[in-house]
Design a protein around this motif. Structure first.
Motif, PDB file in Angstrom:
ATOM      1  N   ASP A   1       0.820  -1.208   0.000  1.00 13.78           N
ATOM      2  CA  ASP A   1       0.000   0.000   0.000  1.00 13.78           C
ATOM      3  C   ASP A   1       0.859   1.266   0.000  1.00 13.78           C
ATOM      4  O   ASP A   1       0.439   2.293  -0.526  1.00 13.78           O
ATOM      5  CB  ASP A   1      -0.933   0.025   1.208  1.00 13.78           C
ATOM      6  CG  ASP A   1      -2.043  -1.002   1.117  1.00 13.78           C
ATOM      7  OD1 ASP A   1      -2.276  -1.565   0.025  1.00 13.78           O
ATOM      8  OD2 ASP A   1      -2.676  -1.263   2.161  1.00 13.78           O
ATOM      9  N   LEU A   2       2.030   1.191   0.588  1.00 14.62           N
ATOM     10  CA  LEU A   2       2.934   2.337   0.640  1.00 14.62           C
ATOM     11  C   LEU A   2       3.807   2.464  -0.605  1.00 14.62           C
ATOM     12  O   LEU A   2       4.427   3.502  -0.827  1.00 14.62           O
ATOM     13  CB  LEU A   2       3.849   2.229   1.865  1.00 14.62           C
ATOM     14  CG  LEU A   2       3.200   2.448   3.224  1.00 14.62           C
ATOM     15  CD1 LEU A   2       4.146   2.002   4.336  1.00 14.62           C
ATOM     16  CD2 LEU A   2       2.818   3.904   3.394  1.00 14.62           C
ATOM     17  N   ALA A   3       3.858   1.436  -1.416  1.00 10.47           N
ATOM     18  CA  ALA A   3       4.818   1.346  -2.513  1.00 10.47           C
ATOM     19  C   ALA A   3       4.795   2.537  -3.461  1.00 10.47           C
ATOM     20  O   ALA A   3       5.848   2.972  -3.926  1.00 10.47           O
ATOM     21  CB  ALA A   3       4.594   0.052  -3.297  1.00 10.47           C
ATOM     22  N   ASP A   4       3.624   3.063  -3.753  1.00 12.40           N
ATOM     23  CA  ASP A   4       3.520   4.150  -4.731  1.00 12.40           C
ATOM     24  C   ASP A   4       3.398   5.525  -4.091  1.00 12.40           C
ATOM     25  O   ASP A   4       3.155   6.509  -4.786  1.00 12.40           O
ATOM     26  CB  ASP A   4       2.325   3.904  -5.655  1.00 12.40           C
ATOM     27  CG  ASP A   4       2.525   2.690  -6.539  1.00 12.40           C
ATOM     28  OD1 ASP A   4       3.683   2.432  -6.938  1.00 12.40           O
ATOM     29  OD2 ASP A   4       1.544   1.987  -6.825  1.00 12.40           O
ATOM     30  N   HIS A   5       3.585   5.583  -2.791  1.00  9.94           N
ATOM     31  CA  HIS A   5       3.490   6.880  -2.107  1.00  9.94           C
ATOM     32  C   HIS A   5       4.664   7.746  -2.558  1.00  9.94           C
ATOM     33  O   HIS A   5       5.807   7.295  -2.591  1.00  9.94           O
ATOM     34  CB  HIS A   5       3.532   6.678  -0.589  1.00  9.94           C
ATOM     35  CG  HIS A   5       3.074   7.861   0.176  1.00  9.94           C
ATOM     36  ND1 HIS A   5       3.812   9.025   0.246  1.00  9.94           N
ATOM     37  CD2 HIS A   5       1.949   8.074   0.901  1.00  9.94           C
ATOM     38  CE1 HIS A   5       3.164   9.897   0.981  1.00  9.94           C
ATOM     39  NE2 HIS A   5       2.024   9.344   1.387  1.00  9.94           N
ATOM     40  N   PRO A   6       4.410   8.994  -2.925  1.00 12.86           N
ATOM     41  CA  PRO A   6       5.499   9.855  -3.416  1.00 12.86           C
ATOM     42  C   PRO A   6       6.644  10.035  -2.413  1.00 12.86           C
ATOM     43  O   PRO A   6       7.803  10.134  -2.815  1.00 12.86           O
ATOM     44  CB  PRO A   6       4.825  11.195  -3.706  1.00 12.86           C
ATOM     45  CG  PRO A   6       3.372  10.989  -3.551  1.00 12.86           C
ATOM     46  CD  PRO A   6       3.121   9.661  -2.945  1.00 12.86           C
ATOM     47  N   VAL A   7       6.334  10.060  -1.129  1.00 13.86           N
ATOM     48  CA  VAL A   7       7.388  10.218  -0.122  1.00 13.86           C
ATOM     49  C   VAL A   7       8.249   8.959  -0.054  1.00 13.86           C
ATOM     50  O   VAL A   7       9.468   9.045   0.101  1.00 13.86           O
ATOM     51  CB  VAL A   7       6.793  10.594   1.255  1.00 13.86           C
ATOM     52  CG1 VAL A   7       7.841  10.545   2.348  1.00 13.86           C
ATOM     53  CG2 VAL A   7       6.166  11.976   1.180  1.00 13.86           C
ATOM     54  N   ILE A   8       7.638   7.794  -0.196  1.00 13.97           N
ATOM     55  CA  ILE A   8       8.417   6.541  -0.231  1.00 13.97           C
ATOM     56  C   ILE A   8       9.353   6.584  -1.431  1.00 13.97           C
ATOM     57  O   ILE A   8      10.534   6.236  -1.324  1.00 13.97           O
ATOM     58  CB  ILE A   8       7.489   5.310  -0.297  1.00 13.97           C
ATOM     59  CG1 ILE A   8       6.655   5.185   0.985  1.00 13.97           C
ATOM     60  CG2 ILE A   8       8.284   4.035  -0.583  1.00 13.97           C
ATOM     61  CD1 ILE A   8       7.447   4.901   2.251  1.00 13.97           C
ATOM     62  N   ASN A   9       8.847   7.029  -2.567  1.00 17.30           N
ATOM     63  CA  ASN A   9       9.685   7.144  -3.761  1.00 17.30           C
ATOM     64  C   ASN A   9      10.847   8.099  -3.524  1.00 17.30           C
ATOM     65  O   ASN A   9      11.994   7.785  -3.880  1.00 17.30           O
ATOM     66  CB  ASN A   9       8.840   7.614  -4.945  1.00 17.30           C
ATOM     67  CG  ASN A   9       9.602   7.524  -6.244  1.00 17.30           C
ATOM     68  OD1 ASN A   9       9.978   6.445  -6.671  1.00 17.30           O
ATOM     69  ND2 ASN A   9       9.837   8.668  -6.861  1.00 17.30           N
ATOM     70  N   ASP A  10      10.564   9.243  -2.929  1.00 16.19           N
ATOM     71  CA  ASP A  10      11.623  10.219  -2.647  1.00 16.19           C
ATOM     72  C   ASP A  10      12.663   9.655  -1.683  1.00 16.19           C
ATOM     73  O   ASP A  10      13.873   9.831  -1.898  1.00 16.19           O
ATOM     74  CB  ASP A  10      11.041  11.507  -2.060  1.00 16.19           C
ATOM     75  CG  ASP A  10      10.222  12.303  -3.059  1.00 16.19           C
ATOM     76  OD1 ASP A  10      10.304  12.022  -4.278  1.00 16.19           O
ATOM     77  OD2 ASP A  10       9.485  13.206  -2.610  1.00 16.19           O
ATOM     78  N   MET A  11      12.203   9.000  -0.637  1.00 18.68           N
ATOM     79  CA  MET A  11      13.134   8.430   0.344  1.00 18.68           C
ATOM     80  C   MET A  11      13.996   7.339  -0.296  1.00 18.68           C
ATOM     81  O   MET A  11      15.201   7.252  -0.032  1.00 18.68           O
ATOM     82  CB  MET A  11      12.369   7.885   1.550  1.00 18.68           C
ATOM     83  CG  MET A  11      11.728   8.981   2.395  1.00 18.68           C
ATOM     84  SD  MET A  11      10.549   8.387   3.637  1.00 18.68           S
ATOM     85  CE  MET A  11      11.598   7.375   4.677  1.00 18.68           C
ATOM     86  N   ALA A  12      13.401   6.528  -1.160  1.00 14.60           N
ATOM     87  CA  ALA A  12      14.157   5.474  -1.840  1.00 14.60           C
ATOM     88  C   ALA A  12      15.194   6.079  -2.775  1.00 14.60           C
ATOM     89  O   ALA A  12      16.337   5.616  -2.833  1.00 14.60           O
ATOM     90  CB  ALA A  12      13.207   4.559  -2.611  1.00 14.60           C
TER      91      ALA A  12
END
Length: 92
Positions: free
Chosen positions: A16-27
């Motif tokens: 559920d978190l995979a496509d969150h923009p903040v998760i993308n930025d942190m990755a």
């Protein structure tokens, strides 16, 4: 391995978190970490260690005001997204 990682709802919370923009930025930010620093953030099987879990949760909460459903779900989502970004680089 914690009991939460055996729970199918844990895996769903990570997805559920995979496509969150903040998760993308942190990755993406984690991609810039030197190899030795990254190695200090993961355990022997490549999962997040407690330092990464704590820092990922804190950073996600600071940026969004939200938190992951389970302890470790944010860190696992970041690592999964990092792996996807790396794979995309290799395919290019």
């Amino acid at each position: 391995m914690t009991a939460a990682t055996l729970d199918p709802t844990f895996d769903q919370s990570v997805r559920d978190l995979a496509d969150h923009p903040v998760i993308n930025d942190m990755a993406a930010e984690l991609l810039t970490a030197p190899a030795d620093v990254f190695a200090d953030l993961v355990n022997v099987i490549g999962g997040p260690n407690s330092a990464l879990i704590d820092s990922a949760n804190a950073e996600f909460t600071q940026r969004t005001g939200e938190h992951g459903r389970f302890l470790g779900s944010v860190a696992n989502a970041v690592l999964n997204r990092r792996a996807a970004l790396l794979a995309g680089r290799q395919e290019s």
